[in-house]
Motif scaffolding. Structure first.
Motif, PDB file in Angstrom:
ATOM      1  N   GLU A 349      -4.404  -2.755   4.734  1.00  0.00           N
ATOM      2  CA  GLU A 349      -5.660  -3.135   5.394  1.00  0.00           C
ATOM      3  C   GLU A 349      -6.040  -2.065   6.407  1.00  0.00           C
ATOM      4  O   GLU A 349      -6.355  -2.350   7.560  1.00  0.00           O
ATOM      5  CB  GLU A 349      -5.513  -4.485   6.098  1.00  0.00           C
ATOM      6  CG  GLU A 349      -5.187  -5.642   5.182  1.00  0.00           C
ATOM      7  CD  GLU A 349      -6.375  -6.088   4.356  1.00  0.00           C
ATOM      8  OE1 GLU A 349      -7.505  -5.682   4.695  1.00  0.00           O
ATOM      9  OE2 GLU A 349      -6.181  -6.825   3.379  1.00  0.00           O
ATOM     10  N   SER A 350      -6.010  -0.808   5.981  1.00  0.00           N
ATOM     11  CA  SER A 350      -6.111   0.316   6.913  1.00  0.00           C
ATOM     12  C   SER A 350      -7.421   0.359   7.690  1.00  0.00           C
ATOM     13  O   SER A 350      -7.478   0.945   8.778  1.00  0.00           O
ATOM     14  CB  SER A 350      -5.918   1.638   6.153  1.00  0.00           C
ATOM     15  OG  SER A 350      -6.893   1.761   5.128  1.00  0.00           O
ATOM     16  N   ARG A 351      -8.479  -0.270   7.169  1.00  0.00           N
ATOM     17  CA  ARG A 351      -9.773  -0.192   7.842  1.00  0.00           C
ATOM     18  C   ARG A 351     -10.009  -1.338   8.826  1.00  0.00           C
ATOM     19  O   ARG A 351     -11.012  -1.353   9.530  1.00  0.00           O
ATOM     20  CB  ARG A 351     -10.897  -0.192   6.799  1.00  0.00           C
ATOM     21  CG  ARG A 351     -10.872   1.014   5.867  1.00  0.00           C
ATOM     22  CD  ARG A 351     -11.999   0.949   4.856  1.00  0.00           C
ATOM     23  NE  ARG A 351     -11.946   2.076   3.935  1.00  0.00           N
ATOM     24  CZ  ARG A 351     -12.801   2.247   2.922  1.00  0.00           C
ATOM     25  NH1 ARG A 351     -13.778   1.362   2.737  1.00  0.00           N
ATOM     26  NH2 ARG A 351     -12.684   3.300   2.116  1.00  0.00           N
ATOM     27  N   SER A 352      -9.091  -2.289   8.874  1.00  0.00           N
ATOM     28  CA  SER A 352      -9.281  -3.443   9.752  1.00  0.00           C
ATOM     29  C   SER A 352      -8.945  -3.085  11.199  1.00  0.00           C
ATOM     30  O   SER A 352      -8.189  -2.151  11.468  1.00  0.00           O
ATOM     31  CB  SER A 352      -8.406  -4.607   9.301  1.00  0.00           C
ATOM     32  OG  SER A 352      -7.043  -4.292   9.473  1.00  0.00           O
ATOM     33  N   GLU A 353      -9.501  -3.860  12.114  1.00  0.00           N
ATOM     34  CA  GLU A 353      -9.268  -3.610  13.537  1.00  0.00           C
ATOM     35  C   GLU A 353      -7.807  -3.840  13.905  1.00  0.00           C
ATOM     36  O   GLU A 353      -7.212  -3.057  14.648  1.00  0.00           O
ATOM     37  CB  GLU A 353     -10.173  -4.516  14.373  1.00  0.00           C
ATOM     38  CG  GLU A 353     -10.042  -4.297  15.879  1.00  0.00           C
ATOM     39  CD  GLU A 353     -10.993  -5.168  16.675  1.00  0.00           C
ATOM     40  OE1 GLU A 353     -10.849  -5.223  17.906  1.00  0.00           O
ATOM     41  OE2 GLU A 353     -11.881  -5.791  16.058  1.00  0.00           O
ATOM     42  N   TRP A 354      -7.212  -4.934  13.348  1.00  0.00           N
ATOM     43  CA  TRP A 354      -5.818  -5.220  13.695  1.00  0.00           C
ATOM     44  C   TRP A 354      -4.884  -4.130  13.182  1.00  0.00           C
ATOM     45  O   TRP A 354      -3.871  -3.816  13.831  1.00  0.00           O
ATOM     46  CB  TRP A 354      -5.393  -6.593  13.179  1.00  0.00           C
ATOM     47  CG  TRP A 354      -5.289  -6.729  11.680  1.00  0.00           C
ATOM     48  CD1 TRP A 354      -6.202  -7.280  10.845  1.00  0.00           C
ATOM     49  CD2 TRP A 354      -4.194  -6.288  10.855  1.00  0.00           C
ATOM     50  NE1 TRP A 354      -5.763  -7.215   9.538  1.00  0.00           N
ATOM     51  CE2 TRP A 354      -4.536  -6.631   9.520  1.00  0.00           C
ATOM     52  CE3 TRP A 354      -2.977  -5.656  11.107  1.00  0.00           C
ATOM     53  CZ2 TRP A 354      -3.696  -6.338   8.434  1.00  0.00           C
ATOM     54  CZ3 TRP A 354      -2.139  -5.367  10.032  1.00  0.00           C
ATOM     55  CH2 TRP A 354      -2.492  -5.701   8.718  1.00  0.00           C
ATOM     56  N   ALA A 355      -5.207  -3.542  12.010  1.00  0.00           N
ATOM     57  CA  ALA A 355      -4.351  -2.477  11.464  1.00  0.00           C
ATOM     58  C   ALA A 355      -4.380  -1.254  12.373  1.00  0.00           C
ATOM     59  O   ALA A 355      -3.348  -0.615  12.614  1.00  0.00           O
ATOM     60  CB  ALA A 355      -4.798  -2.113  10.057  1.00  0.00           C
ATOM     61  N   SER A 356      -5.557  -0.939  12.890  1.00  0.00           N
ATOM     62  CA  SER A 356      -5.679   0.192  13.811  1.00  0.00           C
ATOM     63  C   SER A 356      -4.889  -0.069  15.089  1.00  0.00           C
ATOM     64  O   SER A 356      -4.168   0.817  15.588  1.00  0.00           O
ATOM     65  CB  SER A 356      -7.155   0.431  14.138  1.00  0.00           C
ATOM     66  OG  SER A 356      -7.304   1.472  15.077  1.00  0.00           O
ATOM     67  N   LEU A 358      -2.330  -2.145  15.412  1.00  0.00           N
ATOM     68  CA  LEU A 358      -0.903  -2.193  15.097  1.00  0.00           C
ATOM     69  C   LEU A 358      -0.342  -0.790  14.895  1.00  0.00           C
ATOM     70  O   LEU A 358       0.785  -0.495  15.310  1.00  0.00           O
ATOM     71  CB  LEU A 358      -0.686  -3.038  13.839  1.00  0.00           C
ATOM     72  CG  LEU A 358       0.749  -3.500  13.551  1.00  0.00           C
ATOM     73  CD1 LEU A 358       1.298  -4.317  14.718  1.00  0.00           C
ATOM     74  CD2 LEU A 358       0.790  -4.322  12.268  1.00  0.00           C
ATOM     75  N   ARG A 359      -1.133   0.091  14.285  1.00  0.00           N
ATOM     76  CA  ARG A 359      -0.702   1.484  14.112  1.00  0.00           C
ATOM     77  C   ARG A 359      -0.476   2.144  15.469  1.00  0.00           C
ATOM     78  O   ARG A 359       0.528   2.835  15.683  1.00  0.00           O
ATOM     79  CB  ARG A 359      -1.748   2.253  13.310  1.00  0.00           C
ATOM     80  CG  ARG A 359      -1.344   3.697  13.019  1.00  0.00           C
ATOM     81  CD  ARG A 359      -2.461   4.460  12.331  1.00  0.00           C
ATOM     82  NE  ARG A 359      -2.756   3.922  11.007  1.00  0.00           N
ATOM     83  CZ  ARG A 359      -3.846   3.236  10.691  1.00  0.00           C
ATOM     84  NH1 ARG A 359      -4.762   2.982  11.631  1.00  0.00           N
ATOM     85  NH2 ARG A 359      -4.042   2.796   9.473  1.00  0.00           N
TER      86      ARG A 359
END
Length: 437
Positions: A349-356, A358-359
């Motif tokens: 889910e690289s484009r989601s806000e949570w993925a950003s 979490l990264r």
């Protein structure tokens, strides 16, 4: 099962567009682990790698889910997507809300109940499907009851080992309330199953154990018995910790094995006996049921991946209860595999806000761990009792909060999906009633 022509078409399309590392991620999404290494290796011709993955997916009976991730990838060319949809028409529904898929399936079954019943001879198979859906909802409710316990901080015995501390006593009382509430909710979930269901007897013991743990904690607190309270907390931890993973595996098994085949076969026979508008209606019903099966399976796969990651993070949580040296060693051992699990979720889910977020948080944890290593070397020196916690706690807690929030979101979504799925029980009951004895 795919025929020889279909296997060749997918092998060539996937092998020409995806490399070993791309397919490694897709296989992990489907199976929850890096099983690609069981069947092939980096450096092999890409078409052979693709064929090995297809064979593995066929063996595990998740080929259509595998193709959903392939078609959903930015790397998937239009020709491969078109070929995949021709083989699996339900792939056209990728991206549709689950509620819409259930609505289409429910409407199709209701509108074609008589035609379907005319082609079915086995009431038991349809009843088994209805029972499996009810069982799925039950297990999801059981999982939610346990998840609420996991979300509640387990009381920590204060320094000095007494029960005088009013804050600790308050935490124990609140934890007792959570245990009791969860056991009540779990019992309510079991009561929704038929009286003769074997799952009622199978799951009742651990629900009783949670209730007993609450009683032991309450009794030890009332008696101001520090030894009994500490023991009761330890017993509670041993009782509860393995249960979410066990329940999650059962949810995955039910969804993966949801007996839709008899229904699909009956729809296929009904289609063969019809023509014109009636045939088109049945064709839509077949696609709707296939889409429903795919949508549910992929959502359970996502939930399973998050559960595995949450288990890994839960283990890392315990490092902050240990002395600095032991905490550093355990965190250093367990962080790399947990980091890989997080990375797989982020990439999905690289484009989601949570993925950003979490990264970024995972990078903060990497940086903090490097600071700990720099501060007192590896292996760490003695005499820095608070060093690990003082450096690691804030960045780790930031990551933990993001991951826990997203898992709760996935968990809640799956519960809602299971609730929505119950709507197909009504047309299934109608079909069962119309099947000739």
């Amino acid at each position: 099962m795919l025929d020889a022509t279909q296997r060749e078409t997918l092998r060539n399309g996937i092998g020409d567009a995806f490399d070993f590392h791309d397919l490694d991620l897709v296989v992990e999404k489907c199976l929850g682990s890096r099983r690609i290494n069981d069947v092939t290796a980096d450096g092999q011709p890409t078409r052979l790698i693709a064929l090995a993955c297809i064979d593995l997916m066929e063996q595990e009976k998740v080929t259509v889910a595998f193709m959903q991730f392939i078609v959903g990838s930015p790397k998937c060319p239009a020709k491969l997507a078109s070929d995949a949809i021709a083989i699996f028409p339900e792939l056209q529904t990728v991206g549709k809300p689950f509620n819409d898929i259930v609505t289409t399936a429910t409407t199709s079954l209701a509108d074609n109940a008589v035609r379907i019943a005319d082609q079915l001879t086995d009431r038991i198979a349809i009843q088994k499907l209805a029972d499996s859906i009810a069982e799925l909802k039950c297990y999801k409710s059981l999982h939610e009851a346990l998840h609420q316990i996991r979300l509640s901080a387990r009381p920590e015995l204060p320094d000095g080992g007494t029960l005088i501390d009013p804050e600790f006593r308050r935490e124990v009382r609140q934890f007792v309330a959570v245990l009791r509430t969860s056991s009540i909710k779990a019992n309510d979930a079991l009561n929704e199953l038929p009286v003769a269901s074997p799952q009622r007897a199978a799951q009742q013991p651990w629900i009783n154990m949670i209730r007993d743990c609450a009683a032991r904690l309450q009794s030890s607190l009332a008696a101001s018995d520090i030894v009994a309270t500490e023991l009761a907390l330890d017993v509670t931890a041993r009782t509860i910790d393995p249960l979410p993973d066990q329940i999650n595996k059962r949810i995955f098994e039910i969804a993966k094995q949801l007996p839709l085949e008899a229904l699909l076969e009956g729809l296929g026979r009904a289609l063969g006996a019809e023509a014109g508008p009636a045939a088109e209606a049945l064709r839509q019903a077949i696609e709707a049921i296939g889409a429903l099966r795919l949508a549910l399976l992929t959502r359970v796969m996502e939930h399973s991946r998050w559960q595995d990651t949450d288990n890994a993070l839960f283990s890392l949580d315990t490092t902050f209860k240990q002395a600095t040296t032991e905490a550093f060693k355990k965190f250093t051992r367990q962080w790399p595999p947990t980091r890989k699990q997080l990375q797989a979720l982020i990439e999905a889910e690289s484009r989601s806000e949570w993925a950003s977020e979490l990264r970024q948080s995972a990078g903060d944890v990497d940086h903090a761990l490097g600071r700990v290593e720099q501060s007192f070397g590896s292996p760490p020196a003695t005499g820095s009792e608070n060093l690990f916690r003082s450096i690691m706690f804030d960045p780790y807690e930031g990551l933990r909060l993001i991951a826990q929030t997203q898992f709760f979101s996935v968990d809640s979504a799956l519960k809602q999906n299971c609730m929505e799925l119950l709507r197909i029980q009504a047309p299934l009951t109608t079909i069962t009633g119309k099947i000739s004895l």
